[in-house]
Design a protein around this motif. Structure first.
Motif, PDB file in Angstrom:
ATOM      1  N   UNK A  22       0.831  -1.216   0.000  1.00 44.25           N
ATOM      2  CA  UNK A  22       0.000   0.000   0.000  1.00 44.25           C
ATOM      3  C   UNK A  22       0.858   1.255   0.000  1.00 44.25           C
ATOM      4  N   UNK A  23       1.866   1.289   0.855  1.00 41.91           N
ATOM      5  CA  UNK A  23       2.730   2.462   0.968  1.00 41.91           C
ATOM      6  C   UNK A  23       3.549   2.640  -0.314  1.00 41.91           C
ATOM      7  N   UNK A  24       4.040   1.543  -0.860  1.00 38.19           N
ATOM      8  CA  UNK A  24       4.829   1.607  -2.086  1.00 38.19           C
ATOM      9  C   UNK A  24       4.043   2.204  -3.238  1.00 38.19           C
ATOM     10  N   UNK A  25       2.765   1.858  -3.337  1.00 42.91           N
ATOM     11  CA  UNK A  25       1.921   2.434  -4.389  1.00 42.91           C
ATOM     12  C   UNK A  25       1.721   3.933  -4.192  1.00 42.91           C
TER      13      UNK A  25
ATOM     14  N   UNK B  14       7.750   3.614 -11.198  1.00 42.12           N
ATOM     15  CA  UNK B  14       8.926   3.006 -11.846  1.00 42.12           C
ATOM     16  C   UNK B  14      10.040   4.016 -12.131  1.00 42.12           C
ATOM     17  N   UNK B  15       9.722   5.313 -12.130  1.00 38.81           N
ATOM     18  CA  UNK B  15      10.731   6.348 -12.382  1.00 38.81           C
ATOM     19  C   UNK B  15      11.379   6.853 -11.097  1.00 38.81           C
ATOM     20  N   UNK B  16      10.812   6.560  -9.948  1.00 34.93           N
ATOM     21  CA  UNK B  16      11.372   7.031  -8.686  1.00 34.93           C
ATOM     22  C   UNK B  16      10.281   7.420  -7.711  1.00 34.93           C
ATOM     23  N   UNK B  17      10.649   8.256  -6.761  1.00 28.82           N
ATOM     24  CA  UNK B  17       9.710   8.678  -5.719  1.00 28.82           C
ATOM     25  C   UNK B  17       8.718   9.697  -6.264  1.00 28.82           C
ATOM     26  N   UNK B  18       7.458   9.571  -5.848  1.00 29.73           N
ATOM     27  CA  UNK B  18       6.422  10.520  -6.247  1.00 29.73           C
ATOM     28  C   UNK B  18       6.575  11.813  -5.462  1.00 29.73           C
ATOM     29  N   UNK B  19       6.088  12.907  -6.031  1.00 28.99           N
ATOM     30  CA  UNK B  19       6.050  14.188  -5.319  1.00 28.99           C
ATOM     31  C   UNK B  19       4.831  14.155  -4.389  1.00 28.99           C
ATOM     32  N   UNK B  20       5.086  14.223  -3.105  1.00 32.50           N
ATOM     33  CA  UNK B  20       4.038  14.153  -2.096  1.00 32.50           C
ATOM     34  C   UNK B  20       3.964  15.503  -1.388  1.00 32.50           C
TER      35      UNK B  20
ATOM     36  N   UNK C 237      15.346   2.110   0.506  1.00 32.93           N
ATOM     37  CA  UNK C 237      16.166   1.184  -0.271  1.00 32.93           C
ATOM     38  C   UNK C 237      15.613   1.003  -1.682  1.00 32.93           C
ATOM     39  N   UNK C 238      14.301   0.889  -1.795  1.00 36.24           N
ATOM     40  CA  UNK C 238      13.684   0.744  -3.120  1.00 36.24           C
ATOM     41  C   UNK C 238      13.910   1.996  -3.958  1.00 36.24           C
ATOM     42  N   UNK C 239      13.802   3.151  -3.320  1.00 35.45           N
ATOM     43  CA  UNK C 239      14.032   4.410  -4.025  1.00 35.45           C
ATOM     44  C   UNK C 239      15.465   4.483  -4.563  1.00 35.45           C
ATOM     45  N   UNK C 240      16.430   4.098  -3.738  1.00 34.77           N
ATOM     46  CA  UNK C 240      17.827   4.080  -4.176  1.00 34.77           C
ATOM     47  C   UNK C 240      18.031   3.077  -5.304  1.00 34.77           C
ATOM     48  N   UNK C 241      17.377   1.932  -5.206  1.00 40.31           N
ATOM     49  CA  UNK C 241      17.488   0.924  -6.246  1.00 40.31           C
ATOM     50  C   UNK C 241      16.941   1.404  -7.573  1.00 40.31           C
TER      51      UNK C 241
END
Length: 137
Positions: free
Chosen positions: A61-64, A69-75, A122-126
């Motif tokens: 849920x948090x990942x969505x 696929x391009x990186x972190x969303x602007x929140x 970690x996912x963001x860095x990956x």
């Protein structure tokens, strides 16, 4: 008299190289594939596996909400529930990740929040380093 060793169930799969070498990544353990039918037996494991299952559900849920696929969303800051543990707990209860009775707020804030935030980082860095040769940042 010493206790007998606990007999561990066999894993579904093991990662062994073609030459017979067992991959050692975590202090003399190798990669194993396990599911609910063959989990390791040990002290505290009856609580550990349900926690991992719940963590993975919340992580989806948090990942969505935070990653593409391009990186972190602007929140927006008011919508950033990973900014502090209390906002995280409230959001998890609101979106149905946990029932209020199930979600002991201290456990969620201390452990689950920390784990989720670390995995998202970690996912963001990956994602950011995808396609780059290893060893470069």
């Amino acid at each position: 008299m010493p206790r007998k060793k606990t007999v561990q169930p066999l894993p579904l799969e093991e990662l062994i190289l073609d030459d017979g070498t067992i991959i050692d990544l975590r202090h003399e353990e190798y990669i194993e594939v396990r599911d609910e039918t063959c989990q390791k037996i040990g002290k505290g494991m009856h609580n550990h596996y349900p926690y991992l299952k719940k963590r993975d559900e919340v992580l989806l849920m948090v990942g969505n909400d935070y990653l593409t696929p391009e990186g972190r969303k602007k929140i927006l800051p008011e919508n950033d529930y990973l900014s502090n543990p209390t906002k995280f707990w409230r959001k998890i209860v609101c979106i149905g990740g946990m029932a209020a009775s199930e979600a002991d707020d201290s456990t969620v804030r201390r452990r689950l929040y920390k784990d989720i935030k670390q995995i998202i980082s970690q996912l963001e860095k990956g994602i950011k380093n995808r396609g780059k040769p290893s060893g470069t940042s």
